[in-house]
Enzyme design. Structure first.
Site: not given
Length: 510
Positions: A53, A83, A195, A280, A329, A414
């Site tokens: 892969y 991408h 990645n 406060y 990742f 994913e």
């Protein structure tokens, strides 16, 4: 500007801060053999032809499709081009430079299979001021920050656009001007560059560094507001905070106490003020700001680990001759860190706005209404307080945890993502809102102290007032207020308020 030499895996937080602020970047030469061995391991796998892969297969849901040897370069180029699908405004140049440095450090660990030429291209970009135009939206923070990192990588292959000397030009022109040739990506290189969590981490670190400076400034303005309100420094007594034990609380209490030491305004509280306890927003500064400090330090520790880690996939173990696919990742640690920073930003601003409100309310501060000598004829700080409230509310709306969200992508391959990218990206905008709030407090606190003349504050706080008054005079009658706010914000951004106080203030490193 100084240059930072990266020793991958051992880079301290202050090095990343310096790079964000503009420092140059070099790479320790000792890491180059490991990078070369990693690339050689990939070449050996390619020669064997076994499907691995990311090296000779498709990506994501298409991982079962094996790619022929003659198409591997096309495969890597295609993943970069396909991408590069981001949208929105480009990420700021300092953050984009930080992202490139983070990617460089990750690849240089020698577990990504990239060639030395690819490492040298990133170094050349940082050295020659070539900053890819990277649309800031499009990552869900898992399977890496794919879209933004793809836009970074397109420039390396001569596609897309880059900023050079503040000018946006085509990538091919930027490379040519610098005497660089577009890269031809080898097996796995495109995926290794795309990645990883470097976009999310760069944005989170940038937000962290901006918040650190604002946190320190808010300690100074908080002390100044306490003096303006003739508040007590008794709640900052070390014994109180030692009994509880939180490190941040102890440090903040000690700093506030020393910032106010020697104040004649504070001394007047002891002899002529019947108030027993302060609200406060004054009294609980060590508890609230100390908790923020602890939270910021926890986020800093997480991001320092992430910045030194390897977060692409698959990973190459050259000494073992193995390539293993995992999930480094996934940016869940970054998402959690970003959410923590967002919470701290909200609380710092919320406390500051409450102090502004206290100072403008005569029932609480015993100062003239809205800090103007002639209330009614003048509105004074009436609307700046409204602006502070608006900014605080906007930050609250932005602070919903990004890490609790997820939406499946890549045909459900994913199926759980971190949303770290936009969780981190919001931080700079939130920090800018916080700058506006603290700037208004600085103006209001200095104005409040003016009403106590001839009494003076402590030496550090008087130095802060003097620095402000060089830019912004006391408000006697209403005037165009916006320039006063802009001047105060500019001093804060430049670190001038911290510098004027000339005082050791707690930071991220402890």
């Amino acid at each position: 500007m100084t240059s930072i030499t990266l020793e991958p895996g051992r880079i301290p937080l202050d090095a990343w801060r310096a790079i964000y602020r503009g420092a140059g970047v070099a790479l320790d030469a000792s890491v180059r053999p490991a990078i070369a061995r990693s690339a050689e391991a990939v070449a050996s796998i390619v020669a064997k032809g076994e499907p691995i892969y990311g090296i000779n297969t498709g990506f994501g849901k298409l991982a079962s499709i094996q790619i022929g040897l003659h198409e591997l370069e096309t495969l890597q180029r295609n993943i970069v081009l396909s991408h590069a699908a981001g949208v929105g405004e480009p990420m700021p140049v300092p953050v984009a430079r930080l992202m490139m440095a983070l990617k460089l450090a990750s690849l240089a660990r020698g577990a990504s299979g990239v060639k030395l030429e690819t490492i040298d291209m990133l170094l050349a970009f940082l050295d020659k001021g070539i900053t890819p135009v990277v649309p800031a939206q499009g990552s869900v923070g898992a399977s890496g920050d794919l879209a933004p990192l793809a836009h970074m990588t397109t420039v390396m292959i001569g596609v897309g656009e880059a900023f050079v000397d503040g000018v946006r030009i085509p990538a091919a022109k930027a490379l040519a001007q610098a005497g660089l040739k577009p890269l031809t990506l080898g097996a796995k290189e495109g995926l290794a560059l795309l990645n990883g969590t470097q976009f999310s981490t760069a944005n989170a670190l940038a937000g962290l560094f901006e918040t650190e400076r604002l946190f320190q400034t808010a300690l100074v303005t908080g002390a100044l507001s306490t003096d303006a309100a003739r508040g007590s420094d008794a709640p900052f007594d070390r014994r109180i905070h030692d009994l509880r034990g939180h490190a941040g609380q102890r440090e903040v209490g000690a700093v506030l106490l020393t910032l106010m030491a020697g104040s004649a305004i504070r001394q007047s509280h002891l002899t002529g003020d019947d108030r027993v306890q302060d609200p406060y927003c004054l009294r609980c500064q060590p508890q609230v700001m100390g908790a923020c400090l602890d939270l910021l330090r926890q986020a800093a520790a997480t991001l320092t680990i992430e910045a030194n880690g390897v977060s692409d996939n698959p990973l190459v173990f050259a000494d073992d001759g193995e390539v293993i696919s995992g999930g480094n990742f996934h940016a869940e640690p970054v998402a959690f860190a970003a959410d923590m920073i967002a919470m701290a930003i909200c609380e710092i601003g919320s406390l500051s706005e409450r102090r502004i409100t206290l100072l403008t309310d005569p029932a609480l501060s015993r100062l003239p209404a809205f800090l103007t000598p002639k209330p009614g004829l003048n509105s004074g700080f009436m609307i700046p307080q409204v602006t502070a409230a608006a900014l605080v509310s906007e930050n609250k709306q932005s602070a919903f945890p990004a890490s609790v969200d997820s939406i499946p992508t890549s045909a459900n391959q994913e199926d759980h993502v971190s949303m770290a990218a936009h969780g981190a990206r919001r931080l700079i905008r939130m920090a800018e809102n916080l700058t506006g709030v603290i700037g208004i407090e600085l103006l209001a606190a200095a104005q409040g102290c003016d009403f106590h003349k001839p009494l003076a504050s402590s030496a550090p706080l008087e130095a802060v007032r003097d620095r402000l008054r060089r830019e912004v005079p006391t408000l006697e009658d209403d005037r165009y207020f916006h320039p006063d706010m802009a001047a105060a914000n500019a001093l804060i951004r430049a670190g001038e308020i911290i510098k004027a106080a000339d005082h050791a203030l707690p930071g991220l490193e402890g």
